[in-house]
Design a protein around this motif. Structure first.
Motif, mmCIF file in Angstrom:
data_model
loop_
_atom_site.group_PDB
_atom_site.id
_atom_site.type_symbol
_atom_site.label_atom_id
_atom_site.label_comp_id
_atom_site.label_asym_id
_atom_site.label_seq_id
_atom_site.Cartn_x
_atom_site.Cartn_y
_atom_site.Cartn_z
ATOM 1 N N GLN A 195 0.805 -1.210 0.000
ATOM 2 C CA GLN A 195 0.000 0.000 0.000
ATOM 3 C C GLN A 195 0.845 1.270 0.000
ATOM 4 O O GLN A 195 0.335 2.356 -0.302
ATOM 5 N N ASP A 196 2.123 1.150 0.291
ATOM 6 C CA ASP A 196 2.979 2.337 0.294
ATOM 7 C C ASP A 196 3.157 2.942 -1.094
ATOM 8 O O ASP A 196 3.633 4.085 -1.210
ATOM 9 N N TYR A 197 2.770 2.179 -2.145
ATOM 10 C CA TYR A 197 2.925 2.758 -3.485
ATOM 11 C C TYR A 197 2.110 4.036 -3.630
ATOM 12 O O TYR A 197 2.477 4.935 -4.395
ATOM 13 N N ILE A 198 1.003 4.155 -2.892
ATOM 14 C CA ILE A 198 0.146 5.331 -2.998
ATOM 15 C C ILE A 198 0.859 6.561 -2.444
ATOM 16 O O ILE A 198 0.929 7.612 -3.102
ATOM 17 N N ALA A 199 1.424 6.426 -1.249
ATOM 18 C CA ALA A 199 2.169 7.537 -0.668
ATOM 19 C C ALA A 199 3.389 7.885 -1.508
ATOM 20 O O ALA A 199 3.702 9.070 -1.714
ATOM 21 N N ASP A 200 4.067 6.861 -2.009
ATOM 22 C CA ASP A 200 5.259 7.104 -2.829
ATOM 23 C C ASP A 200 4.908 7.852 -4.107
ATOM 24 O O ASP A 200 5.639 8.764 -4.534
ATOM 25 N N ALA A 201 3.792 7.482 -4.736
ATOM 26 C CA ALA A 201 3.379 8.156 -5.968
ATOM 27 C C ALA A 201 3.033 9.615 -5.699
ATOM 28 O O ALA A 201 3.391 10.509 -6.481
ATOM 29 N N LEU A 202 2.351 9.879 -4.596
ATOM 30 C CA LEU A 202 1.994 11.258 -4.257
ATOM 31 C C LEU A 202 3.248 12.086 -3.977
ATOM 32 O O LEU A 202 3.353 13.240 -4.431
ATOM 33 N N ARG A 203 4.179 11.515 -3.244
ATOM 34 C CA ARG A 203 5.416 12.255 -2.944
ATOM 35 C C ARG A 203 6.195 12.553 -4.224
ATOM 36 O O ARG A 203 6.738 13.657 -4.396
ATOM 37 N N LYS A 204 6.255 11.577 -5.116
ATOM 38 C CA LYS A 204 6.998 11.787 -6.359
ATOM 39 C C LYS A 204 6.336 12.854 -7.223
ATOM 40 O O LYS A 204 7.011 13.728 -7.784
ATOM 41 N N ALA A 205 5.006 12.805 -7.325
ATOM 42 C CA ALA A 205 4.305 13.801 -8.124
ATOM 43 C C ALA A 205 4.510 15.196 -7.548
ATOM 44 O O ALA A 205 4.683 16.170 -8.298
ATOM 45 N N HIS A 206 4.511 15.312 -6.226
ATOM 46 C CA HIS A 206 4.738 16.615 -5.596
ATOM 47 C C HIS A 206 6.164 17.105 -5.841
ATOM 48 O O HIS A 206 6.384 18.305 -6.053
ATOM 49 N N GLU A 207 7.100 16.193 -5.837
ATOM 50 C CA GLU A 207 8.493 16.552 -6.125
ATOM 51 C C GLU A 207 8.630 17.086 -7.545
ATOM 52 O O GLU A 207 9.348 18.065 -7.799
ATOM 53 N N VAL A 208 7.943 16.453 -8.490
ATOM 54 C CA VAL A 208 8.059 16.828 -9.902
ATOM 55 C C VAL A 208 7.306 18.120 -10.195
ATOM 56 O O VAL A 208 7.807 18.979 -10.931
ATOM 57 N N ASP A 209 6.095 18.272 -9.636
ATOM 58 C CA ASP A 209 5.316 19.490 -9.866
ATOM 59 C C ASP A 209 4.709 19.937 -8.541
ATOM 60 O O ASP A 209 3.575 19.595 -8.206
ATOM 61 N N PRO A 210 5.435 20.720 -7.761
ATOM 62 C CA PRO A 210 4.951 21.125 -6.438
ATOM 63 C C PRO A 210 3.753 22.054 -6.475
ATOM 64 O O PRO A 210 3.142 22.301 -5.438
ATOM 65 N N ASN A 211 3.393 22.586 -7.638
ATOM 66 C CA ASN A 211 2.250 23.483 -7.732
ATOM 67 C C ASN A 211 0.947 22.767 -8.085
ATOM 68 O O ASN A 211 -0.124 23.377 -8.041
#
Length: 473
Positions: free
Chosen positions: A189-205
Motif C-alpha cells: 500500500q505504500d505505493y500510494i504515498a510514494d506516488a503522491l510524494r513523487k508527483a509533488h516533487e516533480v510538480d509542487p504546484n
C-alpha cells in the motif's frame, strides 16, 4: 530529467482556482456577447458555475475534436477538461521508453485556446497499462523505478499546464480493501504515498488527488478511502484532494453524498466530482429524462453545499460519444447533451442548480433582438389520430448558420414521414438535420420543413425550438 513541452515560459495553471474561474467567467461572457455559435441561448455552464466559485468541466477525446458540434460545445460550455484516454499509461508509453505525446498535447492546446484548466488523468492505475508493463514480471524495486520514471516524465512534461492530477486511480475494492493490482502486489500500500510524494516533487504546484468510483455515498469503499486519507495526512503525505467519479444510475444517487463530501472536506481536503454521468435503460423517454434531470440536480447541489467541493466534471460531451453503452448493455443516454448535440432536460436542471436564469428579453421591445432564429410551426391538416405539420425556420441573426439542426420536444407525437431535412426522434424529441443540398442558412434566409405524424389524443404545439442548441423565437 523530465521532458518539457514548453518552448517559452510556461503558462501557470491554477494551483488555486479562484482567479482562473473569474477569467473563464469573463471569457465565457465574451463568447456569449459575440453570440455567434453559443451552444445554448443562455449563459454557458462554465459561466454560471464560475459565479458559484466552482469549475464545470468535461472529459474530451482528441479524436472527436474534429467534429464541429462536439468541439464547439466542449470549448464553450466547460471551464475545465480532462483527457478521456490520452494521458493514460497505455496511450502515452505503448513501448517502454517511447512516449507518444501528440494526442495529449492536443488536449492541452485545446484547453489553452479555450482558456480552460486541465485535470491530469491519470498517473498510476491498474488498468490500461501497456503490455510490456503488465506482462513484465518486474521485481518490487524495478516497479518502483518504473513508476517514478513515468511520473517524472508525464507530470514533468505538463507541469504548469495541469492544475491537478489524479495521481492514483481506483486503488480500492468494493469492501474497502486495497485492490490486488500490479502496484499493490509489487510495492504494497505504500505505493500510494510514494506516488503522491513523487508527483509533488516533480510538480509542487499541482493539486494531487486520489480518484475512485462507487465512493459517492458513505459505504465500505468510501470508508476505506477515508481511512487512507486520514493516514496519509497524518504522515505528512502531499494529498490535496479526493476525486469522486460518480458514474451513477438514474434514480440511485446516494442519499449520503453531501455528507460524504463534507467528511473529506473536514479533513482539509478539496473534493471534486470528476467523472459524472447518470445512465438509464435505453431508449430514453420523457419520464426517464425527468428523473435523470432530478439526479443531476441532486449531485450539483451536494457539491455546492460544501465549500471545499471545487468543481464538477461530466464524463463526456454528448450521448453519442459516451463510454456507457459499450460497457453497460442496454444502458446509456447518460450525459447532458443527446447524440444530436442538443441539450437535454438534465442540462437545464444543472443550469438551474447553478443559479442560472435565462433572459429572453422583452418581446414587446422592438429595439431588443428576440434571438438569432425564428420558427413558425403550423398544423396543416389534423385527422384525429395524426396530422400534417409545417415548420418554417428563419435565420434572424447576422451570420450564416452551417450544418444546422432544429430540435423540439413533442411528447405523444411520432413522425412517420418528413421532408426537406434528415429526421430522427428519440424520447419524444424530434431533430431535423440539414440535408446535403441545403447545409447553410444565410442571414435572413428561411427554409420550410414538412412532416406527417401519428399522435395520441390531443397534443399541444411545441413550446420551444432550438437551432443548433440556441432557443428560437
Amino acid at each position: 530529467m523530465a521532458e518539457s513541452r514548453h518552448r517559452t515560459t510556461p503558462r501557470r495553471a491554477a494551483g488555486r482556482l479562484l482567479g482562473l474561474l473569474l477569467t473563464t467567467s469573463l471569457f465565457a461572457a465574451g463568447l456569449v456577447a459575440a453570440g455567434t455559435t453559443a451552444a445554448h441561448a443562455a449563459d454557458p455552464l462554465r459561466q454560471v458555475a464560475a459565479r458559484q466559485g466552482i469549475h464545470f468541466g468535461s472529459a474530451i477525446a482528441n479524436q472527436h475534436l474534429s467534429v464541429p458540434q462536439y468541439r464547439q460545445i466542449a470549448g464553450e460550455q466547460f471551464s475545465a477538461v480532462t483527457a478521456e484516454n490520452e494521458m493514460k499509461w497505455e496511450s502515452l508509453e505503448g513501448r517502454r521508453g517511447q512516449y507518444n505525446w501528440g494526442p495529449a498535447d492536443s488536449i492541452i492546446d485545446f484547453a489553452e485556446q479555450n482558456d480552460q484548466i486541465v485535470r491530469g488523468h491519470t498517473l498510476v492505475w491498474h488498468s490500461q497499462l501497456p503490455s510490456w508493463l503488465n506482462d513484465g514480471s518486474f521485481s518490487g524495486s524495478q516497479l518502483q523505478g518504473i513508476m517514478d520514471d513515468h511520473i517524472e516524465a508525464v507530470a514533468g512534461r505538463y507541469a504548469g499546464d495541469v492544475y491537478a492530477w489524479d495521481v492514483v486511480n481506483e486503488p480500492f475494492n468494493e469492501d474497502g480493501t486495497f485492490r490486488d493490482s500490479i502496484w499493490y502486489r509489487g510495492l504494497g500500500q505504500d505505493y500510494i504515498a510514494d506516488a503522491l510524494r513523487k508527483a509533488h516533487e516533480v510538480d509542487p504546484n499541482a493539486e494531487l488527488y486520489i480518484n475512485d468510483y462507487n465512493v459517492a455515498g458513505i459505504n465500505s469503499k468510501s470508508d476505506g478511502l477515508y481511512d487512507l486519507a486520514v493516514r496519509l495526512l497524518d504522515e505528512g503525505v502531499p494529498l490535496h484532494g479526493i476525486g469522486i467519479q460518480s458514474h451513477l444510475v438514474s434514480g440511485q444517487v446516494p442519499s449520503s453524498m453531501r455528507q460524504n463530501i463534507q467528511r473529506f472536506a473536514d479533513l482539509g481536503l478539496d473534493v471534486a466530482i470528476t467523472e459524472l454521468d447518470i445512465r438509464m435503460q435505453t431508449p430514453s423517454d420523457a419520464s426517464k429524462l425527468r428523473q435523470q434531470a432530478d439526479d443531476y440536480t441532486t449531485v450539483v447541489n451536494a457539491c455546492l453545499a460544501v465549500p471545499r467541493c471545487i468543481g464538477v466534471t461530466v464524463w463526456g460531451v454528448d450521448d453519442g460519444h459516451s463510454w456507457v453503452p459499450d460497457v453497460f448493455d442496454g444502458q446509456g443516454a447518460a450525459l447532458l447533451y443527446d447524440a444530436q448535440y442538443q441539450p437535454k432536460p438534465a442540462w437545464d436542471a444543472v443550469y438551474a442548480a447553478l443559479g442560472g436564469t435565462e433572459d429572453p428579453g422583452d418581446p414587446d421591445d422592438p429595439d431588443e433582438p428576440s434571438g438569432p432564429c425564428a420558427v413558425d410551426y403550423t398544423v396543416v391538416n389534423d385527422w384525429g389520430s395524426g396530422f400534417q405539420g409545417s415548420v418554417e425556420i428563419t435565420n434572424t441573426g447576422s451570420s450564416a448558420v452551417t450544418d444546422w439542426q432544429l430540435a423540439w420536444d413533442s411528447p405523444g407525437v411520432t413522425v412517420t414521414n418528413g421532408w426537406n431535412g434528415r429526421w430522427s426522434q428519440s424520447g419524444g424529441r424530434t431533430t431535423v438535420s440539414a440535408p446535403s443540398w441545403n447545409p447553410t442558412l444565410q442571414a435572413g434566409q428561411s427554409t420550410t420543413l414538412g412532416f406527417v405524424a401519428d399522435k395520441s389524443g390531443s397534443v399541444s404545439p411545441p413550446s420551444e425550438f432550438r437551432l443548433n442548441g440556441t432557443v428560437c423565437s
